[in-house]
Design an enzyme around this catalytic site. Sequence first.
Site, PDB file in Angstrom:
ATOM      1  N   SER A 144      59.035   4.681  53.495  1.00  0.00           N
ATOM      2  CA  SER A 144      60.272   4.147  54.063  1.00  0.00           C
ATOM      3  C   SER A 144      59.912   2.878  54.928  1.00  0.00           C
ATOM      4  O   SER A 144      58.978   2.474  55.326  1.00  0.00           O
ATOM      5  CB  SER A 144      60.659   5.133  55.286  1.00  0.00           C
ATOM      6  OG  SER A 144      61.555   4.869  55.998  1.00  0.00           O
ATOM      7  N   TYR A 157      58.075  10.654  62.409  1.00  0.00           N
ATOM      8  CA  TYR A 157      58.693  10.107  61.169  1.00  0.00           C
ATOM      9  C   TYR A 157      57.991   8.824  60.770  1.00  0.00           C
ATOM     10  O   TYR A 157      57.562   8.675  59.744  1.00  0.00           O
ATOM     11  CB  TYR A 157      60.294   9.982  61.327  1.00  0.00           C
ATOM     12  CG  TYR A 157      60.741   9.429  59.769  1.00  0.00           C
ATOM     13  CD1 TYR A 157      60.866  10.254  58.968  1.00  0.00           C
ATOM     14  CD2 TYR A 157      61.167   8.092  59.917  1.00  0.00           C
ATOM     15  CE1 TYR A 157      61.514   9.675  57.649  1.00  0.00           C
ATOM     16  CE2 TYR A 157      61.594   7.675  58.651  1.00  0.00           C
ATOM     17  CZ  TYR A 157      61.842   8.370  57.500  1.00  0.00           C
ATOM     18  OH  TYR A 157      62.237   8.031  56.565  1.00  0.00           O
ATOM     19  N   ASN A 158      58.155   7.676  61.727  1.00  0.00           N
ATOM     20  CA  ASN A 158      57.537   6.576  61.372  1.00  0.00           C
ATOM     21  C   ASN A 158      56.208   6.631  61.365  1.00  0.00           C
ATOM     22  O   ASN A 158      55.514   6.004  60.242  1.00  0.00           O
ATOM     23  CB  ASN A 158      57.593   5.379  62.575  1.00  0.00           C
ATOM     24  CG  ASN A 158      59.223   5.157  62.748  1.00  0.00           C
ATOM     25  OD1 ASN A 158      59.829   5.503  63.832  1.00  0.00           O
ATOM     26  ND2 ASN A 158      59.715   4.607  61.661  1.00  0.00           N
ATOM     27  N   ALA A 159      55.213   7.263  61.925  1.00  0.00           N
ATOM     28  CA  ALA A 159      53.684   7.604  61.609  1.00  0.00           C
ATOM     29  C   ALA A 159      53.482   8.220  60.435  1.00  0.00           C
ATOM     30  O   ALA A 159      52.553   7.926  59.634  1.00  0.00           O
ATOM     31  CB  ALA A 159      53.182   8.534  62.763  1.00  0.00           C
ATOM     32  N   SER A 160      54.355   9.335  59.986  1.00  0.00           N
ATOM     33  CA  SER A 160      54.050   9.987  58.791  1.00  0.00           C
ATOM     34  C   SER A 160      54.244   9.012  57.561  1.00  0.00           C
ATOM     35  O   SER A 160      53.746   9.094  56.583  1.00  0.00           O
ATOM     36  CB  SER A 160      55.000  11.433  58.484  1.00  0.00           C
ATOM     37  OG  SER A 160      56.269  10.819  58.331  1.00  0.00           O
ATOM     38  N   LYS A 161      55.541   8.143  57.655  1.00  0.00           N
ATOM     39  CA  LYS A 161      55.640   7.224  56.664  1.00  0.00           C
ATOM     40  C   LYS A 161      54.851   6.126  56.361  1.00  0.00           C
ATOM     41  O   LYS A 161      54.481   5.825  55.329  1.00  0.00           O
ATOM     42  CB  LYS A 161      57.137   6.724  56.887  1.00  0.00           C
ATOM     43  CG  LYS A 161      58.211   7.846  56.680  1.00  0.00           C
ATOM     44  CD  LYS A 161      58.065   8.311  55.173  1.00  0.00           C
ATOM     45  CE  LYS A 161      59.457   9.351  54.891  1.00  0.00           C
ATOM     46  NZ  LYS A 161      59.455   9.789  53.542  1.00  0.00           N
TER      47      LYS A 161
END
Length: 256
Positions: A144, A157-161
Amino acid sequence: MAETKTYRNILITGASGGLGAALAAAYARPGAWLALTGRNAERLAAASERCRSLGAEVSSAAIDVGDSEALGAWIRECDRRRPLDLVIANAGATSTISPQKPAESWDDITRVFDTNVKGVLATIYPAMEAMRARGSGQLALMSSLGGYVGMPISPAYNASKAAIKVYGEGLRGWLAPQGVGVTVICPGFIRSAMSDAYPGPRPFLLDAEEAAAIIVRSLLHNPARIAFPFPLTLAAWFLSILPPALSLYLQKSFRF
């Protein structure tokens, strides 16, 4: 690696709705075989039927990508039936912080990482084994634009992406000499139930069908990265190179 002009046998996770269902429909045509999976059996059946109506042969299974054992067994069986040309690890989950939800719970964090990181890796690993043995194939990992920079509104979310973005970039370099292509996909906001839950603004919002068309067209050339739309890509990149304090100030100013 030479360009791949045609994908006949395609596996897509998270195909029960949103971008996954749109990608499945975009690849559906006479002569194509689609292996589709998603958590919602009813929506998955509807997406599968739509693809059949477009002329594709479809095999589907309702599997949560967090169940890596079941997912791996299904992917290996799919590849035994029809050697996979393209695997799109699309399934995803999100978590956001808002006035109504002032913190991410531990369950939120583990759910996001189990789906967005572990689920993606559990998807590509069994496919990668088979593709390496054949010396051909394409892996597409759904990251993303949110993976470019940590944002206070959605840290998990940002870390996972970001993890998937970096992993895919490294994987591409390793697998290229073995004949396997790897592309990291970094879309912006796409109209879906998941993006509808986002509490901030969603600039340059795209319909799932528009996003799918961009991805399908771009994957033919085995790019290292597919990032879109351009204005939001530029903004995400710019935020990532600024000093952290200034990046955070701008995010708060624009309510990201």
